[in-house]
Design a protein around this motif. Structure first.
Motif, PDB file in Angstrom:
ATOM      1  N   GLN A 165       0.837  -1.188   0.000  1.00 25.56           N
ATOM      2  CA  GLN A 165       0.000   0.000   0.000  1.00 25.56           C
ATOM      3  C   GLN A 165       0.876   1.243   0.000  1.00 25.56           C
ATOM      4  O   GLN A 165       2.035   1.206   0.420  1.00 25.56           O
ATOM      5  CB  GLN A 165      -0.886   0.053   1.247  1.00 25.56           C
ATOM      6  CG  GLN A 165      -1.834  -1.115   1.407  1.00 25.56           C
ATOM      7  CD  GLN A 165      -2.535  -1.066   2.763  1.00 25.56           C
ATOM      8  OE1 GLN A 165      -3.686  -0.719   2.866  1.00 25.56           O
ATOM      9  NE2 GLN A 165      -1.806  -1.411   3.812  1.00 25.56           N
ATOM     10  N   LEU A 166       0.298   2.342  -0.446  1.00 27.40           N
ATOM     11  CA  LEU A 166       0.955   3.643  -0.378  1.00 27.40           C
ATOM     12  C   LEU A 166       0.049   4.593   0.397  1.00 27.40           C
ATOM     13  O   LEU A 166      -1.058   4.912  -0.052  1.00 27.40           O
ATOM     14  CB  LEU A 166       1.207   4.183  -1.787  1.00 27.40           C
ATOM     15  CG  LEU A 166       1.645   5.653  -1.903  1.00 27.40           C
ATOM     16  CD1 LEU A 166       2.907   5.915  -1.095  1.00 27.40           C
ATOM     17  CD2 LEU A 166       1.841   6.039  -3.364  1.00 27.40           C
ATOM     18  N   GLU A 167       0.503   5.000   1.559  1.00 24.77           N
ATOM     19  CA  GLU A 167      -0.219   5.976   2.381  1.00 24.77           C
ATOM     20  C   GLU A 167       0.316   7.370   2.034  1.00 24.77           C
ATOM     21  O   GLU A 167       1.522   7.614   2.141  1.00 24.77           O
ATOM     22  CB  GLU A 167       0.005   5.709   3.870  1.00 24.77           C
ATOM     23  CG  GLU A 167      -0.289   4.294   4.327  1.00 24.77           C
ATOM     24  CD  GLU A 167      -1.679   4.125   4.902  1.00 24.77           C
ATOM     25  OE1 GLU A 167      -2.432   5.120   4.958  1.00 24.77           O
ATOM     26  OE2 GLU A 167      -1.997   2.988   5.307  1.00 24.77           O
ATOM     27  N   ILE A 168      -0.569   8.262   1.614  1.00 24.02           N
ATOM     28  CA  ILE A 168      -0.154   9.624   1.269  1.00 24.02           C
ATOM     29  C   ILE A 168      -0.858  10.585   2.218  1.00 24.02           C
ATOM     30  O   ILE A 168      -2.080  10.505   2.404  1.00 24.02           O
ATOM     31  CB  ILE A 168      -0.504   9.969  -0.187  1.00 24.02           C
ATOM     32  CG1 ILE A 168       0.136   8.962  -1.156  1.00 24.02           C
ATOM     33  CG2 ILE A 168      -0.031  11.383  -0.538  1.00 24.02           C
ATOM     34  CD1 ILE A 168      -0.181   9.219  -2.617  1.00 24.02           C
ATOM     35  N   PHE A 169      -0.086  11.504   2.807  1.00 19.31           N
ATOM     36  CA  PHE A 169      -0.697  12.436   3.756  1.00 19.31           C
ATOM     37  C   PHE A 169       0.121  13.716   3.842  1.00 19.31           C
ATOM     38  O   PHE A 169       1.316  13.750   3.498  1.00 19.31           O
ATOM     39  CB  PHE A 169      -0.842  11.792   5.143  1.00 19.31           C
ATOM     40  CG  PHE A 169       0.394  11.103   5.648  1.00 19.31           C
ATOM     41  CD1 PHE A 169       1.281  11.750   6.497  1.00 19.31           C
ATOM     42  CD2 PHE A 169       0.683   9.789   5.266  1.00 19.31           C
ATOM     43  CE1 PHE A 169       2.420  11.114   6.955  1.00 19.31           C
ATOM     44  CE2 PHE A 169       1.830   9.151   5.728  1.00 19.31           C
ATOM     45  CZ  PHE A 169       2.699   9.810   6.574  1.00 19.31           C
ATOM     46  N   SER A 170      -0.552  14.756   4.295  1.00 17.99           N
ATOM     47  CA  SER A 170       0.073  16.061   4.458  1.00 17.99           C
ATOM     48  C   SER A 170      -0.592  16.755   5.632  1.00 17.99           C
ATOM     49  O   SER A 170      -1.740  16.441   5.979  1.00 17.99           O
ATOM     50  CB  SER A 170      -0.076  16.898   3.180  1.00 17.99           C
ATOM     51  OG  SER A 170       0.542  18.160   3.328  1.00 17.99           O
ATOM     52  N   PHE A 171       0.122  17.686   6.242  1.00 18.27           N
ATOM     53  CA  PHE A 171      -0.385  18.385   7.419  1.00 18.27           C
ATOM     54  C   PHE A 171      -0.410  19.895   7.193  1.00 18.27           C
ATOM     55  O   PHE A 171       0.391  20.437   6.433  1.00 18.27           O
ATOM     56  CB  PHE A 171       0.483  18.079   8.648  1.00 18.27           C
ATOM     57  CG  PHE A 171       0.733  16.625   8.880  1.00 18.27           C
ATOM     58  CD1 PHE A 171      -0.282  15.801   9.360  1.00 18.27           C
ATOM     59  CD2 PHE A 171       1.972  16.058   8.618  1.00 18.27           C
ATOM     60  CE1 PHE A 171      -0.053  14.450   9.577  1.00 18.27           C
ATOM     61  CE2 PHE A 171       2.216  14.713   8.831  1.00 18.27           C
ATOM     62  CZ  PHE A 171       1.196  13.908   9.313  1.00 18.27           C
ATOM     63  N   GLN A 172      -1.337  20.515   7.853  1.00 24.75           N
ATOM     64  CA  GLN A 172      -1.394  21.983   7.872  1.00 24.75           C
ATOM     65  C   GLN A 172      -1.626  22.402   9.314  1.00 24.75           C
ATOM     66  O   GLN A 172      -2.676  22.123   9.879  1.00 24.75           O
ATOM     67  CB  GLN A 172      -2.508  22.508   6.968  1.00 24.75           C
ATOM     68  CG  GLN A 172      -2.502  24.024   6.810  1.00 24.75           C
ATOM     69  CD  GLN A 172      -3.475  24.469   5.736  1.00 24.75           C
ATOM     70  OE1 GLN A 172      -4.564  23.896   5.565  1.00 24.75           O
ATOM     71  NE2 GLN A 172      -3.082  25.477   4.979  1.00 24.75           N
ATOM     72  N   GLN A 173      -0.603  23.020   9.904  1.00 26.07           N
ATOM     73  CA  GLN A 173      -0.629  23.351  11.327  1.00 26.07           C
ATOM     74  C   GLN A 173      -0.832  22.059  12.126  1.00 26.07           C
ATOM     75  O   GLN A 173      -0.099  21.114  11.984  1.00 26.07           O
ATOM     76  CB  GLN A 173      -1.718  24.394  11.612  1.00 26.07           C
ATOM     77  CG  GLN A 173      -1.501  25.722  10.899  1.00 26.07           C
ATOM     78  CD  GLN A 173      -0.223  26.414  11.325  1.00 26.07           C
ATOM     79  OE1 GLN A 173       0.178  26.316  12.470  1.00 26.07           O
ATOM     80  NE2 GLN A 173       0.426  27.087  10.391  1.00 26.07           N
ATOM     81  N   ASN A 174      -1.881  21.972  12.928  1.00 24.57           N
ATOM     82  CA  ASN A 174      -2.108  20.791  13.757  1.00 24.57           C
ATOM     83  C   ASN A 174      -3.287  19.963  13.262  1.00 24.57           C
ATOM     84  O   ASN A 174      -4.055  19.412  14.058  1.00 24.57           O
ATOM     85  CB  ASN A 174      -2.334  21.216  15.210  1.00 24.57           C
ATOM     86  CG  ASN A 174      -1.081  21.821  15.806  1.00 24.57           C
ATOM     87  OD1 ASN A 174       0.015  21.353  15.559  1.00 24.57           O
ATOM     88  ND2 ASN A 174      -1.247  22.875  16.587  1.00 24.57           N
ATOM     89  N   ARG A 175      -3.396  19.840  11.950  1.00 30.44           N
ATOM     90  CA  ARG A 175      -4.478  19.046  11.352  1.00 30.44           C
ATOM     91  C   ARG A 175      -3.972  18.361  10.091  1.00 30.44           C
ATOM     92  O   ARG A 175      -2.973  18.759   9.510  1.00 30.44           O
ATOM     93  CB  ARG A 175      -5.692  19.921  11.002  1.00 30.44           C
ATOM     94  CG  ARG A 175      -6.421  20.461  12.221  1.00 30.44           C
ATOM     95  CD  ARG A 175      -7.715  21.164  11.829  1.00 30.44           C
ATOM     96  NE  ARG A 175      -8.416  21.657  13.007  1.00 30.44           N
ATOM     97  CZ  ARG A 175      -9.250  20.937  13.747  1.00 30.44           C
ATOM     98  NH1 ARG A 175      -9.490  19.684  13.422  1.00 30.44           N
ATOM     99  NH2 ARG A 175      -9.848  21.462  14.805  1.00 30.44           N
ATOM    100  N   PHE A 176      -4.712  17.327   9.693  1.00 32.04           N
ATOM    101  CA  PHE A 176      -4.445  16.716   8.395  1.00 32.04           C
ATOM    102  C   PHE A 176      -4.955  17.647   7.298  1.00 32.04           C
ATOM    103  O   PHE A 176      -6.078  18.146   7.355  1.00 32.04           O
ATOM    104  CB  PHE A 176      -5.181  15.373   8.264  1.00 32.04           C
ATOM    105  CG  PHE A 176      -4.513  14.234   8.968  1.00 32.04           C
ATOM    106  CD1 PHE A 176      -3.427  13.588   8.389  1.00 32.04           C
ATOM    107  CD2 PHE A 176      -4.964  13.797  10.209  1.00 32.04           C
ATOM    108  CE1 PHE A 176      -2.808  12.526   9.038  1.00 32.04           C
ATOM    109  CE2 PHE A 176      -4.355  12.740  10.859  1.00 32.04           C
ATOM    110  CZ  PHE A 176      -3.274  12.096  10.272  1.00 32.04           C
ATOM    111  N   LYS A 177      -4.120  17.837   6.298  1.00 32.41           N
ATOM    112  CA  LYS A 177      -4.565  18.530   5.087  1.00 32.41           C
ATOM    113  C   LYS A 177      -5.052  17.512   4.062  1.00 32.41           C
ATOM    114  O   LYS A 177      -5.953  17.773   3.271  1.00 32.41           O
ATOM    115  CB  LYS A 177      -3.420  19.361   4.514  1.00 32.41           C
ATOM    116  CG  LYS A 177      -3.809  20.249   3.344  1.00 32.41           C
ATOM    117  CD  LYS A 177      -2.628  21.105   2.902  1.00 32.41           C
ATOM    118  CE  LYS A 177      -3.033  22.028   1.772  1.00 32.41           C
ATOM    119  NZ  LYS A 177      -1.872  22.873   1.330  1.00 32.41           N
TER     120      LYS A 177
END
Length: 265
Positions: A165-177
């Motif tokens: 699997q490929l998990e893709i994620f990004s953050f903005q401040q203290n939350r998931f973007k």
């Protein structure tokens, strides 16, 4: 690391046992991957291994790292009584014979809801009692890379390869973007997913960063192709990330397990 702690990691088709002993300077970590038999269930595989091997069974020091479909809920919208209803509604056709769990991610103002197969849970309960802590495989990875995202001033997109699997994620401040998972073992498909999410988030090719970690398929080719479209694409080296921590010296250990052992959940 706690003396005698046992961590059982269960992926979609993988099973491993890890014990830690900080007082043993020569071998503080023992990692034992198990060959999973394809003809029987994971619960049956686990029961067979536990029957034939001796592990520390202190219920206060046993935890289960599990990979299953996850539903992210903002912490301000989360009600424990609604967790199962939300999960079943989101994944109505998967894991009917399962028990719903959740991990709170306070740094990210989110709750990760996931499940564990009932038969698998019964094997764990029979061998280790009720005191086993259940953690989603991505929980330590999200926590660590969220902290890491504050270094520098560039936006960062992360890709973690594990269990096909490929998990893709990004953050903005203290939350998931952004947070999503794609089933893939091919580098070409991974390139498409990564660039599609990059474009969807309107990240800047000359300024923002992409970081990949885990079992990266055709790593050199994938990074070379990414550099055709963006300037700053990197693969993370766990040994450097965790300052040569003992877990990083063990061949074949997944990054999520390294992170859990080194940084906690």
């Amino acid at each position: 690391m706690d003396k005698g702690r046992l961590t059982i990691r269960i992926g979609k088709n993988t099973l491993s046992f890890t014990t830690t002993d900080a007082t043993n300077t020569e071998q503080p970590i023992t990692y034992q991957p198990v060959v999973v038999k394809s003809g029987i269930s994971m619960a049956a595989n686990l029961r067979e291994v536990l029957k034939n091997q001796q592990f520390m069974t202190d219920t206060q020091n046993c935890r289960l790292l599990i990979d299953s479909k996850v539903l992210m809920v903002p912490v301000e919208r989360f009600q424990e009584s609604d967790a199962e209803t939300l999960y079943r509604h989101s994944y109505p056709l998967s894991e009917q014979n399962s028990v719903v769990y959740y991990n709170i991610l306070p740094e990210l103002n989110a709750v990760a809801i996931f499940c564990i197969n009932k038969d698998l849970r019964m094997v764990i309960k029979d061998n280790f009692g009720e005191g086993v802590r259940v953690i989603h495989v991505m929980s330590p990875v999200w926590r660590y890379l969220h902290q890491r995202s504050f270094t520098g001033h560039r936006n960062k997109l992360y890709g973690y390869f594990h269990d096909k699997q490929l998990e893709i994620f990004s953050f903005q401040q203290n939350r998931f973007k952004f947070c999503n998972v794609f089933e893939t073992v091919r580098a070409h498909d991974s390139l498409y997913f990564l660039l599609y999410v990059w474009k969807q988030l309107n990240l800047q090719p000359e300024h923002d960063e992409m970081h990949l970690v885990g079992e990266i398929p055709e790593k050199d080719w994938l990074l070379q192709e990414l550099h055709r479209y963006l300037q700053k694409a990197y693969s993370l080296n766990p040994t450097a990330e965790f300052n040569r921590a003992p877990a990083t010296q063990i061949k074949g250990m997944p990054f999520d397990l390294m992170t859990l052992l080194t940084k906690g959940r």
